[in-house]
Design a protein around this motif. Structure first.
Motif, mmCIF file in Angstrom:
data_model
loop_
_atom_site.group_PDB
_atom_site.id
_atom_site.type_symbol
_atom_site.label_atom_id
_atom_site.label_comp_id
_atom_site.label_asym_id
_atom_site.label_seq_id
_atom_site.Cartn_x
_atom_site.Cartn_y
_atom_site.Cartn_z
ATOM 1 N N GLN A 248 19.385 24.902 36.804
ATOM 2 C CA GLN A 248 19.606 26.114 37.594
ATOM 3 C C GLN A 248 18.396 26.477 38.453
ATOM 4 O OE1 GLN A 248 22.335 27.930 38.026
ATOM 5 N NE2 GLN A 248 21.270 29.395 39.344
ATOM 6 N N ASN B 85 15.903 23.384 42.672
ATOM 7 C CA ASN B 85 16.785 23.088 43.805
ATOM 8 C C ASN B 85 17.059 21.598 43.969
ATOM 9 O OD1 ASN B 85 17.037 25.790 44.538
ATOM 10 N ND2 ASN B 85 15.187 25.743 45.805
ATOM 11 N N HIS C 299 20.247 20.470 42.295
ATOM 12 C CA HIS C 299 21.516 21.088 42.689
ATOM 13 C C HIS C 299 22.416 20.048 43.364
ATOM 14 C CE1 HIS C 299 19.832 25.481 42.607
ATOM 15 N NE2 HIS C 299 19.811 24.863 41.427
ATOM 16 N N PHE D 68 25.154 19.403 38.212
ATOM 17 C CA PHE D 68 26.074 20.533 38.036
ATOM 18 C C PHE D 68 26.963 20.285 36.821
ATOM 19 C CE2 PHE D 68 30.472 21.995 38.842
ATOM 20 C CZ PHE D 68 30.273 23.368 38.832
ATOM 21 N N TRP E 139 31.279 20.650 46.954
ATOM 22 C CA TRP E 139 31.140 21.703 45.942
ATOM 23 C C TRP E 139 32.477 22.332 45.559
ATOM 24 C CZ3 TRP E 139 27.500 21.675 42.715
ATOM 25 C CH2 TRP E 139 26.216 21.249 43.073
#
Length: 309
Positions: free
Chosen positions: A50, A53, A56, A61, A139
């Motif tokens: 989390q 960056n 990500h 995830f 995403w």
């Protein structure tokens, strides 16, 4: 109203691992250490993903969500198991409490198995179609796949829990286990459970074999793609991103298949309890260890996070 009153009087108790209180305390300490280690390890992975960056990405995830699932999965079992270890199996559990624990255990465990298949699909796209990876694994799709994993876990858990708790039980029942597992609870029913066992077996077979088949197919293509990579560092990097996932899959599916796909005639309550310790306490500890030790990006992110404190 009379039926509700009868149900309210029904209680379940868990058989102690040993009649010796000292042995029970030793097991309690072992379970508590494993539980706290699992919580801290999985929470560390979720928080690290989390706050960094660079992590990500779809792969991390899904890994962070797997860690969160493991936290809830273990927490559905551990508190009641720990209480019963200290009370020598004298902590009663109502029908509602037992049904609630069973529902969340199967729900989270089912979602866990589906998510492992999703993670295999993610690695398949990353290795076999690297140039299109960011386009395919968008995403919105990642969120949909995660939501789908939870939805399938819910649809697996609800009918099975309702099916089992429509069976008649005596007022006081000793479960030969440390939580409300489906095979162990069904053995206490005052009715013929042949149909229920068959339904449990069929649903378990589908729930385990379909995701495992998808994982296997994904890795057939992945291995083919890795073999075609010319550079040794490239092959090593591709394999290292998959080896952690393969180890977790073997642990999760191996233990679960042993419990739910073994013939009822060969089911051993004692062996079932031992194997259940592996996938309720040991596996949630190994998951963060396996992923952190075999993943360079995650190890680097963990080092950076530790330096800040």
């Amino acid at each position: 109203m009379e039926e509700i009153n009868k149900t309210a009087k029904i209680q379940f108790f868990f058989r102690p691992f040993s009649a010796d209180p000292k042995v029970q305390v030793v097991i309690f300490v072992a379970f508590l250490v494993m539980y706290l280690t699992s919580l801290s390890g999985n929470a560390t992975i979720a928080v690290t993903v989390q706050i960094n960056n660079s992590l990500h990405t779809p792969m991390y995830f899904f890994l962070a969500n797997l860690a969160v699932l493991e936290i809830f999965y273990t927490s559905a079992i551990a508190p009641l198991a720990l209480a019963n270890l200290l009370s020598m199996g004298k902590t009663p559990v109502s029908v509602t409490g037992c049904g609630t624990q069973m529902f969340f255990f199967v729900f989270l465990g089912g979602a866990d198995c589906v998510l492992l298949a999703v993670m295999a699909y993610d690695r398949f796209i990353a290795i076999c179609y690297p140039l299109r990876y960011t386009v395919i694994m968008s995403w919105p799709l990642c969120v949909q796949l995660m939501a789908g994993s939870l939805a399938l876990g819910f649809l697996l858990s609800l009918p099975l829990t309702i099916l089992i708790f429509h069976l008649p039980f005596c007022n006081n029942n000793e479960i030969y286990h440390f939580y409300c597992d489906m095979p162990a609870v069904m053995r206490l029913a005052r009715a013929d459970t042949h149909v229920h066992r068959t339904v449990l077996y069929v649903i378990s077979f589908i729930a385990l074999s379909v995701p495992l088949s998808l994982i296997s197919i994904s890795y057939v293509f992945i291995v083919g793609a890795i073999v075609r990579i010319r550079s040794a560092p490239g092959r090593h990097r591709a394999f290292s991103t998959c080896s952690s996932h393969i180890l977790v899959v073997l642990l999760q599916y191996g233990c679960t298949s042993f419990i739910y796909l073994s013939p009822s005639s060969s089911y051993s309550p004692e062996m079932g309890r031992v194997v259940s310790v592996v996938y309720t306490f040991v596996t949630p500890i190994l998951n963060p260890l396996i992923y952190s030790m075999r993943n360079k990006e995650l190890k680097d992110a963990l080092r950076k996070a530790l330096r800040k404190f």
